[in-house]
Design a protein around this motif. Structure first.
Motif, mmCIF file in Angstrom:
data_model
loop_
_atom_site.group_PDB
_atom_site.id
_atom_site.type_symbol
_atom_site.label_atom_id
_atom_site.label_comp_id
_atom_site.label_asym_id
_atom_site.label_seq_id
_atom_site.Cartn_x
_atom_site.Cartn_y
_atom_site.Cartn_z
ATOM 1 N N ARG A 260 21.164 18.611 12.132
ATOM 2 C CA ARG A 260 21.489 19.967 11.691
ATOM 3 C C ARG A 260 21.358 20.113 10.176
ATOM 4 N NH1 ARG A 260 27.788 20.965 12.696
ATOM 5 N NH2 ARG A 260 27.233 22.835 11.518
ATOM 6 N N TRP A 261 21.335 18.970 9.467
ATOM 7 C CA TRP A 261 21.220 18.986 8.012
ATOM 8 C C TRP A 261 19.774 18.848 7.536
ATOM 9 C CZ3 TRP A 261 24.906 15.796 10.432
ATOM 10 C CH2 TRP A 261 26.213 16.284 10.383
ATOM 11 N N GLY A 262 18.859 18.741 8.474
ATOM 12 C CA GLY A 262 17.467 18.659 8.102
ATOM 13 C C GLY A 262 16.762 17.467 8.731
ATOM 14 N N GLU A 263 15.494 17.321 8.373
ATOM 15 C CA GLU A 263 14.670 16.235 8.899
ATOM 16 C C GLU A 263 14.620 15.100 7.879
ATOM 17 O OE1 GLU A 263 10.057 15.441 10.315
ATOM 18 O OE2 GLU A 263 10.541 17.048 8.913
ATOM 19 N N PHE A 264 14.944 13.892 8.323
ATOM 20 C CA PHE A 264 14.936 12.715 7.467
ATOM 21 C C PHE A 264 13.824 11.770 7.920
ATOM 22 C CE2 PHE A 264 19.191 14.412 7.275
ATOM 23 C CZ PHE A 264 19.541 14.296 5.936
ATOM 24 N N THR A 265 13.071 11.236 6.942
ATOM 25 C CA THR A 265 11.953 10.332 7.278
ATOM 26 C C THR A 265 11.984 9.113 6.356
ATOM 27 O OG1 THR A 265 10.530 11.673 5.838
ATOM 28 C CG2 THR A 265 10.423 12.109 8.207
ATOM 29 N N PRO A 266 12.849 8.149 6.623
ATOM 30 C CA PRO A 266 12.823 6.908 5.846
ATOM 31 C C PRO A 266 11.690 5.992 6.318
ATOM 32 C CG PRO A 266 14.575 6.829 7.470
ATOM 33 C CD PRO A 266 13.965 8.203 7.560
ATOM 34 N N ARG A 267 11.074 5.275 5.382
ATOM 35 C CA ARG A 267 10.008 4.324 5.679
ATOM 36 C C ARG A 267 10.174 3.103 4.778
ATOM 37 N NH1 ARG A 267 5.300 7.087 7.923
ATOM 38 N NH2 ARG A 267 5.662 9.338 7.994
ATOM 39 N N LEU A 268 9.790 1.955 5.315
ATOM 40 C CA LEU A 268 9.789 0.729 4.539
ATOM 41 C C LEU A 268 8.636 -0.139 5.018
ATOM 42 C CD1 LEU A 268 11.292 -1.132 2.458
ATOM 43 C CD2 LEU A 268 12.393 -2.184 4.437
ATOM 44 N N SER A 269 7.815 -0.594 4.091
ATOM 45 C CA SER A 269 6.724 -1.514 4.431
ATOM 46 C C SER A 269 6.680 -2.609 3.379
ATOM 47 C CB SER A 269 5.383 -0.783 4.516
ATOM 48 O OG SER A 269 5.090 -0.120 3.304
ATOM 49 N N ALA A 270 6.388 -3.819 3.824
ATOM 50 C CA ALA A 270 6.400 -4.955 2.911
ATOM 51 C C ALA A 270 5.412 -6.004 3.385
ATOM 52 C CB ALA A 270 7.809 -5.553 2.821
ATOM 53 N N THR A 271 4.914 -6.765 2.436
ATOM 54 C CA THR A 271 4.043 -7.906 2.719
ATOM 55 C C THR A 271 4.600 -9.129 2.003
ATOM 56 O OG1 THR A 271 2.034 -6.608 3.063
ATOM 57 C CG2 THR A 271 1.754 -8.889 2.380
ATOM 58 N N TRP A 272 4.762 -10.193 2.759
ATOM 59 C CA TRP A 272 5.182 -11.488 2.215
ATOM 60 C C TRP A 272 3.995 -12.435 2.310
ATOM 61 C CZ3 TRP A 272 5.850 -16.245 4.992
ATOM 62 C CH2 TRP A 272 6.415 -17.285 4.238
ATOM 63 N N VAL A 273 3.585 -12.980 1.183
ATOM 64 C CA VAL A 273 2.434 -13.887 1.137
ATOM 65 C C VAL A 273 2.951 -15.314 1.120
ATOM 66 C CG1 VAL A 273 0.344 -14.546 -0.081
ATOM 67 C CG2 VAL A 273 1.087 -12.160 -0.094
ATOM 68 N N ASN A 274 2.614 -16.069 2.131
ATOM 69 C CA ASN A 274 3.027 -17.465 2.209
ATOM 70 C C ASN A 274 2.094 -18.363 1.415
ATOM 71 O OD1 ASN A 274 4.348 -19.884 3.393
ATOM 72 N ND2 ASN A 274 2.363 -20.108 4.426
ATOM 73 N N GLU A 275 0.797 -18.062 1.463
ATOM 74 C CA GLU A 275 -0.190 -18.949 0.856
ATOM 75 C C GLU A 275 -1.372 -18.151 0.351
ATOM 76 O OE1 GLU A 275 -2.945 -22.833 2.193
ATOM 77 O OE2 GLU A 275 -2.003 -21.557 3.705
ATOM 78 N N PHE A 276 -1.848 -18.533 -0.812
ATOM 79 C CA PHE A 276 -3.102 -17.999 -1.345
ATOM 80 C C PHE A 276 -3.718 -19.138 -2.154
ATOM 81 C CE2 PHE A 276 -6.078 -15.677 -3.885
ATOM 82 C CZ PHE A 276 -6.401 -14.537 -3.163
ATOM 83 N N THR A 277 -4.387 -20.049 -1.467
ATOM 84 C CA THR A 277 -4.928 -21.253 -2.110
ATOM 85 C C THR A 277 -6.423 -21.120 -2.292
ATOM 86 O OG1 THR A 277 -5.169 -22.383 0.021
ATOM 87 C CG2 THR A 277 -3.128 -22.747 -1.187
ATOM 88 N N VAL A 278 -6.896 -21.574 -3.438
ATOM 89 C CA VAL A 278 -8.322 -21.513 -3.754
ATOM 90 C C VAL A 278 -8.781 -22.895 -4.199
ATOM 91 C CG1 VAL A 278 -8.350 -19.072 -4.381
ATOM 92 C CG2 VAL A 278 -7.795 -20.770 -6.107
ATOM 93 N N VAL A 279 -10.042 -23.191 -3.876
ATOM 94 C CA VAL A 279 -10.703 -24.400 -4.342
ATOM 95 C C VAL A 279 -11.948 -23.955 -5.091
ATOM 96 C CG1 VAL A 279 -11.783 -26.577 -3.719
ATOM 97 C CG2 VAL A 279 -9.836 -25.741 -2.403
#
Length: 1006
Positions: free
Chosen positions: A854-873
């Motif tokens: 009755r107080w309006g439309e609520f639109t919460p959002r949450l997105s996240a990325t967790w990087v475990n590994e980024f290895t280069v040779v």
């Protein structure tokens, strides 16, 4: 278009509402939505299509829309505010539209013209599968034909149906599903994040790169000054700007030619005003789209249906500059057989200069514990002796030119007070943080039904863009001033370091014209198969004018001149010569570039044959494409082309169905394969496998595996070979003896493609007990090999056994043999090579909730990325380096990227805020981590929107008038000092110097 391809038979099936008994029982058990249930609604005055979409969003009910030929689909209805049952709400909402509705089951309704009300409620033919798809709000596009039932065919012309429902679908027009050519509703094997038009406006974005800044799967975004011409690119997962494929309406784009070596597309070329949505696939997709889709795919969906003319104006700016003006006008025209739209857009942005920010105003970073990166040239300048001995009559080898000096009649004693002093300057003070942009664009779309079973379509996008960037000041560094220079007071040759006052800043101007046209035909082949053929032509031409360099020959001549009217006077605190003399020292450099891409594709899609769980849906097709690039550069000109042929197929196989499920199938398999053959390097076959399993209605478990590739670019293959000799190169194989070496650079025709494999696995949870809630988690992994890279000559010499084919030595002398050392170093080939590996993996999570109260439309959002590994040779015989959480000049990969937002709307007022959080990470320089930890940062954006007609009542003056006020980076966070930025002083991959940016936007419909 508003679901023009949905056939009348399916609509009839919706009206019929037929169900298998056990499925109907399941629905009554699990999805009760009684007619007496009331919903809190807040629907502004909108076109009928948009109002029905709001109805489905706020109730969770599903609407099928079936107008007749005379129905005005742009008719305005509403507003409607309060708590009502679905029946009462629709009765009031449709009161002035001339339309009626009918409930087909507990959660679905159909809206139609009164002329169609004679259709029997439960007796229309249609398969159970078709009925269930429509009743569940799934988007199922099939061939368009006249309704089979006499009651529906009685209308003079066939209409069209649109499923308005399904809260997860923000905008249901023609559906382009990124990651598959098989149309589907809901989730696929790989996650797709969709930025709808409403989300784009709530973010306050002014360009596509602005929107993608809120994609956590993109670990970093370069600051606006980083690439020449103000270009901005995307790189999903951080594995390279040339590994994210960009599509427009599902068709690939040609790489931008102004930065030829990058082999990537400048996203600033597409006007945001023409964008309906942006679909981001965070998974490899070479089996569907071919090359370059290693890190992901971004599909830009352009507006096609514009219900009413719209004028949109935006103005904004930051402290000290970066003023932005954007104005667009869009309109559409529809008849029974023709749908057209046109969008005009103008975009202008002014400079923001480094002098407006403390970090660039003073590049002496020792105040932060860093290095003094100021230029040794200043104004007034500094004089030094040639050999390091004291200047005549002074106690030091260098001295600053006295402040206020006229440069005439000086003696060495005039420098006594400044002996040992060196004047420096911050060259970044005249550097543009934000370049100046002037861009004009036109987008046109058209679709025409040649016959009831044949549709022609075309789209055209034209952009004329000019970008100007400032690159600092002109200066002389260690410039030799002969003794006979009429202003030289020392009577011997000296060196000077001085800023050339009076010349203004160095400039880089880039002009581009881009024209892209797509056209084609589509229609049904049979009752279950459809076909499409399409062609595409894209051309880009432009020129770059650089006034960044001084002519060394002209400068030396001016310093050596004995004529006071023609000689440079570097001993003055001011301009060193007349304006004409100074201007004559500039050596402009103009380059031209051109690219062209042509593409032709054809494919069939439809139901192959029936399995017990449902039909196998298939796609089979082929593609031909050619690309050509011309870059008229005096040092590395490129003029080459190539063509490509491909064959592809895709299957969706239902393995298990359940009579108690509200979805098409419980278990399904997706298979795809594509073979690409290039004229200049070879072929590549890439498969893809996906699995969807829904053990219960609320839970989807999915996974996919695929291979992908990126072919070497035209520049990497065919750039001309150049040589340059350099002395003083240390040779470790000869006890660090110094040699003069010839370096070879340019293209390498023997390159092979970069190869990658990727996998994803995760789940999507949509609990029925909490309507509007969606939870997602996904594990991803990408492994790339044979990367096309540049290896430094010192690395080659330190690992000579691994690079023997690139190092040329002289025949060893007898002395060399006796000493056990190889022959003298002659040549090193520095051209690009296939070398190195990259492995990265992590987890994406997302939660979003749409809730109306009755107080309006609520639109919460949450997105996240967790990087475990980024290895280069990148270096032989060296262990892999994990770049996560450590600053890197190639782009910093943070451990986390988190984006959260919450929006609220009620009675024409909307508020939204977005948070972009980055954790702290370790700073670094060329030698590695410095031990300094850069603190976490949080960027907060806020916006308020007002629908004026809803706030103060309807009026012809302000109907469909919307006002938006917003602030991006409300707390004025700017990038902190970081050694990784070297002379820039900050990590340009994780921040910028713009700071707080405020804007005002007005839009008016007519």
């Amino acid at each position: 278009m508003v679901a023009k391809q949905v056939i009348a038979g399916l609509v009839a099936a919706v009206v019929a509402g037929g169900w298998w008994p056990d499925r109907a029982l399941a629905q009554n058990t699990h999805e009760q939505a009684p007619a007496t249930q009331e919903y809190a609604l807040d629907i502004p005055r909108l076109p009928i299509i948009e109002a029905l979409k709001e109805f489905t969003t706020q109730t969770g009910l599903l609407i099928s829309f079936w107008p007749d030929a005379q129905t005005d689909q742009t008719r305005m209805v509403g507003p409607l505010r309060g708590k009502f049952t679905a029946e009462i709400a629709l009765t009031r909402l449709l009161a002035e539209s001339g339309l009626v509705y009918r409930r087909t089951n507990a959660r679905s309704l159909v809206v139609m013209a009164p002329s169609l009300l004679g259709a029997p409620r439960n007796g229309v033919s249609g398969s159970d599968e078709d009925r269930s798809r429509l009743a569940e709000g799934q988007i199922y596009l099939q061939k368009k034909h006249r309704p089979p039932e006499p009651s529906l065919a009685a209308a003079d012309q066939p209409g069209s149906a649109a499923i308005i429902g399904a809260p997860a679908v923000d905008h249901v027009d023609e559906v382009i599903v990124t990651g598959s050519r098989i149309e589907r509703a809901g989730e696929g094997p790989a996650p797709v994040q969709v930025f709808t038009r409403r989300m784009i406006e709530d973010l306050g974005a002014s360009s596509i790169p602005d929107v993608l800044r809120y994609t956590p799967q993109q670990p970093f975004t370069r600051a606006g000054h980083f690439y020449p011409g103000g270009a901005q690119y995307s790189q999903m997962r951080g594995i390279g700007v040339d590994t994210t494929l960009i599509l427009i309406n599902g068709r690939r784009v040609v790489a931008t030619s102004n930065n030829l070596s990058l082999n990537a597309f400048d996203l600033n070329s597409i006007p945001l005003a023409a964008v309906e949505s942006i679909e981001v696939l965070s998974d490899s997709a070479s089996a569907i789209y071919g090359a370059d889709a290693m890190g992901g795919v971004i599909n830009v969906v352009l507006k096609k249906e514009i219900p009413q003319p719209l004028l949109d104006v935006e103005y904004g700016g930051a402290s000290g500059g970066a003023d932005l003006l954007r104005a667009s006008f869009s309109a559409g025209f529809n008849t029974e057989r023709l749908r057209t739209s046109v969008i005009f857009d103008y975009y202008r942005r002014d400079f923001l200069l480094g002098s407006e920010r403390d970090l660039w105003r003073d590049q002496d970073y020792s105040r932060y514990g860093g290095t003094d990166h100021r230029n040794v040239a200043g104004l007034p300048g500094t004089v030094s002796s040639l050999r390091g001995d004291n200047l005549p009559g002074l106690s030091s080898s260098f001295a600053m030119v006295p402040e206020g000096s006229s440069g005439i009649g000086l003696t060495p004693q005039d420098f006594a007070g400044t002996a040992g002093l060196r004047n420096k300057s911050s060259s970044s003070a005249a550097l543009s943080i934000v370049p100046a942009v002037d861009q004009r664009s036109i987008v046109v779309f058209g679709e025409y039904d040649l016959t009831p079973d044949l549709t022609a379509f075309a789209e055209v996008l034209y952009t004329d863009r000019e970008v100007n960037s400032q690159e600092g000041t002109y200066f002389l560094q260690s410039a030799p001033v002969p003794a006979n220079n009429p202003f030289n007071p020392f009577g011997q040759p000296v060196l000077v370091d001085v800023v050339l006052d009076g010349l203004g800043p160095r400039r880089f101007q880039h002009e581009t014209e881009w024209l892209r046209g797509a056209f084609g035909l589509r229609g049904p082949l049979s009752s279950t198969w459809e076909w499409e053929v399409a062609g595409l032509v894209s051309t880009e031409s432009g020129a770059t004018l650089s006034t960044m360099d001084l002519s060394t020959e002209r400068v030396n001549a001016a310093l050596a001149s004995t004529d006071p009217t023609r000689a440079l006077n570097p001993f003055v605190d001011g301009p060193a010569g007349s304006p004409a003399l100074l201007t004559s020292l500039i050596e402009p450099d103009r380059n031209h570039h051109f690219s062209r891409g042509r593409q032709f594709s054809a494919f069939l899609h439809g139901d192959w044959f029936e399995l017990p769980a449902g039909p196998i849906r298939a796609v089979v097709g082929g593609e031909w494409r050619d690309e050509s690039m011309i870059y008229d550069d005096r040092t590395l000109p490129v003029d080459d082309s190539r063509d490509m042929r491909a064959a592809f197929t895709e299957l969706r196989v239902p393995l298990l169905a359940s009579a108690v499920s509200n979805h098409d199938d419980v278990l399904s398999l997706s298979l795809a394969a594509r073979l690409d053959d290039y004229s200049d390097f070879g072929s590549s076959l890439n498969p893809q496998l996906g699995l969807l399993w829904r053990p219960i209605d609320d839970l989807l478990i999915r996974g996919s595996y695929s291979t992908s590739f990126r072919p070497p670019s035209l520049f990497e293959l065919h750039a001309p070979r150049t040589t340059v000799a350099q002395s003083g190169i240390s040779d470790p194989a000869r006890n660090d003896a110094l040699s003069t070496v010839t370096f070879v650079a340019g293209g390498n025709p023997n390159l092979r493609s970069i190869e990658a494999n990727s996998m994803t696995a995760g789940f999507v949870l949509t609990p029925s007990e909490v309507p509007g809630l969606r939870l997602l988690a996904n594990y991803w992994s990408i492994n790339t090999d044979h990367r096309v890279t540049f290896v430094h000559f010192s690395t080659m010499l330190a690992n000579e056994a691994a690079f023997q084919d690139r190092i040329v030595r002289d025949v060893p002398t007898a002395a060399d043999i006796a000493a056990g050392i190889p022959g003298r170093l002659l040549q090193i080939d520095l051209s690009r090579m296939n070398f190195g590996r990259l492995t990265t993996n992590g987890i994406d999570v997302e939660a979003k909730y749409q809730h109306t109260t009755r107080w309006g439309e609520f639109t919460p959002r949450l997105s996240a990325t967790w990087v475990n590994e980024f290895t280069v040779v990148d270096v032989p015989k060296v262990p892999p380096v994990n770049r996560v959480g450590v600053a890197n000049p190639n782009g910093t990969i943070p451990r986390w990227r988190v984006v959260g937002s919450i929006g609220w709307k009620r009675n024409g007022v909307g508020l939204s805020t977005t948070l972009d959080w980055l954790p702290g990470y370790m700073d670094a320089n060329l030698s590695g981590p410095t031990g300094r930890r850069l603190s976490a940062r949080t960027l907060v954006d806020v916006q308020a929107s007002f629908a004026v007609d809803e706030l103060i009542g309807p009026s012809p003056l302000w109907d469909d008038l919307k006002l938006q006020l917003g602030v991006k980076n409300a707390f004025n966070e700017t990038a902190p000092f970081a050694d990784i930025g070297y002379s820039l002083g900050f990590d340009s991959s994780q921040g910028d110097l713009i700071g707080r940016f405020s804007y005002l936007r007005l839009s008016k419909g007519f």
